[in-house]
Design a protein around this motif. Sequence first.
Motif, PDB file in Angstrom:
ATOM      1  N   SER A  84       0.680  -1.131   0.491  1.00 38.62           N
ATOM      2  CA  SER A  84      -0.169  -0.032   0.312  1.00 38.62           C
ATOM      3  C   SER A  84       0.739   1.179  -0.206  1.00 38.62           C
ATOM      4  CB  SER A  84      -0.799   0.320   1.182  1.00 38.62           C
ATOM      5  OG  SER A  84      -2.008  -0.941   1.145  1.00 38.62           O
ATOM      6  N   PHE A  85       1.426   1.051   0.953  1.00 36.07           N
ATOM      7  CA  PHE A  85       2.898   2.793   1.051  1.00 36.07           C
ATOM      8  C   PHE A  85       3.801   2.170   0.007  1.00 36.07           C
ATOM      9  CE2 PHE A  85       6.797   4.573   2.526  1.00 36.07           C
ATOM     10  CZ  PHE A  85       6.286   6.378   2.653  1.00 36.07           C
ATOM     11  N   THR A  86       4.362   1.391  -1.082  1.00 33.74           N
ATOM     12  CA  THR A  86       4.720   1.445  -1.844  1.00 33.74           C
ATOM     13  C   THR A  86       4.019   2.108  -3.602  1.00 33.74           C
ATOM     14  OG1 THR A  86       5.566  -0.504  -1.345  1.00 33.74           O
ATOM     15  CG2 THR A  86       6.418  -0.321  -3.053  1.00 33.74           C
ATOM     16  N   LEU A  87       2.971   1.126  -3.188  1.00 39.77           N
ATOM     17  CA  LEU A  87       2.351   1.947  -4.595  1.00 39.77           C
ATOM     18  C   LEU A  87       1.682   3.609  -4.371  1.00 39.77           C
ATOM     19  CD1 LEU A  87       0.547   1.533  -7.003  1.00 39.77           C
ATOM     20  CD2 LEU A  87      -1.104   1.379  -5.485  1.00 39.77           C
ATOM     21  N   LEU A  88       1.456   4.008  -3.215  1.00 39.94           N
ATOM     22  CA  LEU A  88       1.572   4.950  -2.769  1.00 39.94           C
ATOM     23  C   LEU A  88       2.422   6.123  -3.316  1.00 39.94           C
ATOM     24  CD1 LEU A  88      -0.161   7.569  -1.842  1.00 39.94           C
ATOM     25  CD2 LEU A  88       0.287   7.267   0.295  1.00 39.94           C
ATOM     26  N   PHE A  89       3.275   5.421  -3.130  1.00 39.80           N
ATOM     27  CA  PHE A  89       4.951   6.060  -2.863  1.00 39.80           C
ATOM     28  C   PHE A  89       5.637   6.221  -4.763  1.00 39.80           C
ATOM     29  CE2 PHE A  89       9.194   6.805  -0.375  1.00 39.80           C
ATOM     30  CZ  PHE A  89       9.721   7.798  -1.179  1.00 39.80           C
ATOM     31  N   VAL A  90       5.237   5.577  -5.173  1.00 33.68           N
ATOM     32  CA  VAL A  90       5.248   5.021  -6.837  1.00 33.68           C
ATOM     33  C   VAL A  90       4.487   6.375  -7.138  1.00 33.68           C
ATOM     34  CG1 VAL A  90       4.821   3.531  -9.140  1.00 33.68           C
ATOM     35  CG2 VAL A  90       6.279   3.214  -6.515  1.00 33.68           C
ATOM     36  N   LEU A  91       3.387   6.389  -6.816  1.00 34.20           N
ATOM     37  CA  LEU A  91       2.671   7.300  -8.151  1.00 34.20           C
ATOM     38  C   LEU A  91       3.478   8.939  -7.423  1.00 34.20           C
ATOM     39  CD1 LEU A  91      -1.299   5.625  -6.659  1.00 34.20           C
ATOM     40  CD2 LEU A  91      -0.090   5.813  -8.988  1.00 34.20           C
ATOM     41  N   LEU A  92       3.286   8.586  -6.570  1.00 40.04           N
ATOM     42  CA  LEU A  92       3.690  10.048  -5.714  1.00 40.04           C
ATOM     43  C   LEU A  92       5.394  10.520  -6.350  1.00 40.04           C
ATOM     44  CD1 LEU A  92       2.652  10.642  -2.498  1.00 40.04           C
ATOM     45  CD2 LEU A  92       1.229  11.269  -4.712  1.00 40.04           C
ATOM     46  N   SER A  93       6.069   9.305  -6.611  1.00 39.88           N
ATOM     47  CA  SER A  93       7.351   9.326  -6.799  1.00 39.88           C
ATOM     48  C   SER A  93       7.501  10.831  -8.135  1.00 39.88           C
ATOM     49  CB  SER A  93       8.202   8.230  -7.401  1.00 39.88           C
ATOM     50  OG  SER A  93       7.468   7.507  -8.528  1.00 39.88           O
ATOM     51  N   PRO A  94       7.027  11.163  -9.450  1.00 42.15           N
ATOM     52  CA  PRO A  94       7.377  11.909 -10.019  1.00 42.15           C
ATOM     53  C   PRO A  94       7.669  13.339  -9.718  1.00 42.15           C
ATOM     54  CG  PRO A  94       5.646  10.028 -10.984  1.00 42.15           C
ATOM     55  CD  PRO A  94       5.387   9.749  -9.632  1.00 42.15           C
ATOM     56  N   LEU A  95       7.045  13.426  -8.520  1.00 41.46           N
ATOM     57  CA  LEU A  95       6.627  15.600  -8.037  1.00 41.46           C
ATOM     58  C   LEU A  95       7.947  14.744  -6.663  1.00 41.46           C
ATOM     59  CD1 LEU A  95       5.351  17.538  -7.152  1.00 41.46           C
ATOM     60  CD2 LEU A  95       3.548  15.888  -5.946  1.00 41.46           C
TER      61      LEU A  95
ATOM     62  N   LEU B 137      10.409  12.622  -6.256  1.00 44.08           N
ATOM     63  CA  LEU B 137      11.780  12.385  -6.448  1.00 44.08           C
ATOM     64  C   LEU B 137      12.479  13.290  -7.647  1.00 44.08           C
ATOM     65  CD1 LEU B 137      11.610   8.309  -6.485  1.00 44.08           C
ATOM     66  CD2 LEU B 137      12.596  10.172  -5.029  1.00 44.08           C
ATOM     67  N   HIS B 138      11.882  14.699  -8.167  1.00 47.80           N
ATOM     68  CA  HIS B 138      11.706  15.573  -8.756  1.00 47.80           C
ATOM     69  C   HIS B 138      13.350  15.924  -8.063  1.00 47.80           C
ATOM     70  CE1 HIS B 138      12.584  17.951 -12.833  1.00 47.80           C
ATOM     71  NE2 HIS B 138      12.234  19.074 -11.234  1.00 47.80           N
ATOM     72  N   GLY B 139      14.835  15.330  -8.825  1.00 46.99           N
ATOM     73  CA  GLY B 139      15.788  16.479  -9.007  1.00 46.99           C
ATOM     74  C   GLY B 139      17.231  15.661  -6.943  1.00 46.99           C
ATOM     75  N   GLU B 140      16.176  14.593  -7.435  1.00 42.92           N
ATOM     76  CA  GLU B 140      17.434  13.583  -6.717  1.00 42.92           C
ATOM     77  C   GLU B 140      18.087  12.670  -7.638  1.00 42.92           C
ATOM     78  OE1 GLU B 140      16.921  12.594  -3.441  1.00 42.92           O
ATOM     79  OE2 GLU B 140      16.317  14.695  -3.137  1.00 42.92           O
ATOM     80  N   PRO B 141      18.474  12.737  -7.760  1.00 43.76           N
ATOM     81  CA  PRO B 141      19.281  11.733  -8.660  1.00 43.76           C
ATOM     82  C   PRO B 141      20.386  10.717  -8.333  1.00 43.76           C
ATOM     83  CG  PRO B 141      21.191  13.656  -6.822  1.00 43.76           C
ATOM     84  CD  PRO B 141      19.882  13.295  -7.363  1.00 43.76           C
ATOM     85  N   MET B 142      19.987   9.418  -9.006  1.00 40.69           N
ATOM     86  CA  MET B 142      20.408   7.863  -8.933  1.00 40.69           C
ATOM     87  C   MET B 142      22.239   7.762  -8.691  1.00 40.69           C
ATOM     88  SD  MET B 142      17.347   5.964  -9.754  1.00 40.69           S
ATOM     89  CE  MET B 142      18.628   4.749  -9.713  1.00 40.69           C
ATOM     90  N   VAL B 143      22.597   6.796  -8.147  1.00 41.15           N
ATOM     91  CA  VAL B 143      23.890   6.571  -7.340  1.00 41.15           C
ATOM     92  C   VAL B 143      23.772   5.484  -7.456  1.00 41.15           C
ATOM     93  CG1 VAL B 143      25.764   7.064  -6.001  1.00 41.15           C
ATOM     94  CG2 VAL B 143      24.380   9.091  -6.563  1.00 41.15           C
ATOM     95  N   TRP B 144      24.326   4.566  -8.667  1.00 38.60           N
ATOM     96  CA  TRP B 144      23.883   3.078  -8.766  1.00 38.60           C
ATOM     97  C   TRP B 144      24.692   2.144  -7.775  1.00 38.60           C
ATOM     98  CZ3 TRP B 144      20.230   1.928 -11.155  1.00 38.60           C
ATOM     99  CH2 TRP B 144      19.008   2.819 -12.995  1.00 38.60           C
ATOM    100  N   ARG B 145      25.794   3.325  -7.491  1.00 38.35           N
ATOM    101  CA  ARG B 145      26.674   2.752  -6.286  1.00 38.35           C
ATOM    102  C   ARG B 145      26.133   1.696  -4.777  1.00 38.35           C
ATOM    103  NH1 ARG B 145      30.462   4.513  -4.082  1.00 38.35           N
ATOM    104  NH2 ARG B 145      30.490   6.884  -4.700  1.00 38.35           N
TER     105      ARG B 145
END
Length: 307
Positions: free
Chosen positions: A59-70, A72-80
């Motif tokens: 439930s929280f994962t789904l909510l987080f994924v739906l809100l992620s475009p907003l 997580l905007h400007g949060e860079p990926m660091v693959w390491r």
Amino acid sequence: MAPKEQPAPRQEANKTDFMTAAVLYAFASAIFLGAGVVLAQLGLRTVEPLSGAAISVPSFTLLFVLLSPLILHGEPMVWRGLPIFMAIGLFFPASLTLLTFASNRALGPVITSTLGNLAPLFAVTAAVVLLHEPLEPQQLIGLVVAVAGAAIITVTRPRDLGHWRSWALLLPLTSALVRGIVPPIAKLGLAIWPSPLWACLVGYIMSSLVVLIVQRIRKGSFMVQAPRVGKFWFALTGISNGLSALSLFAAVRNGPITLVAPLAAIYPLVTVALSAMMLKHVEITMRIVAGTVLTVIGVALVLIGPL
């Protein structure tokens, strides 16, 4: 001409800002976690623990994924840092949620919170040994006092004690161990990828896969068959626990675990307060008042050193 010493005050101010943020996030984590324990108890009236986990975590994962475009905007990926957060997600919150819900059903929310409150002892020990974080004497005293105060608050009448001598006691103890070990490991990951948002999202995606696979193996379906009211309470539980995890990662990102862990450990105060209002089986007594005073004193001692 004397050299200028301008950067020092600025660095000190930045340190204070980070510490203040860590304190606020730690308190927020405690509030959300305490609320989640009580909400789970409401859900367990109609849904078994393992199925409840298959509702709450996704439930929280789904909510987080739906809100992620907003968010997580400007949060860079660091693959390491990805493997560390993925590894954390296999245990937190998946196994922690399963253990907590099972403990809730077997022992009730009060004992679950009481024994779960041993988590900061594991967390601080790991932080000192693995991360070499300093632990001042008053912080250690404050940690012990705060944990003792929370234990005094949450241990109530005999009917709330559950089966103290049964194997079920291993559930909250193991839960405390998992909750205690996760923050130091998360701090290592956050040193590489300093994003609590990504840490929480990656962890919850992995945990959702774990609980859904367990649900599929047990019941033959990823979907949980349960009354709507049970699904509702566990969805709220998942959101509350998710916000607690996110707040905890943010607190660990901004401050030392020796500060964050004792503050986050006061969540039984929230559990008892909400249990008294919603479950109607906890009375506010002088013992609870005394435990509250001890907890406040312990928190104050923890705060003296870093702030």
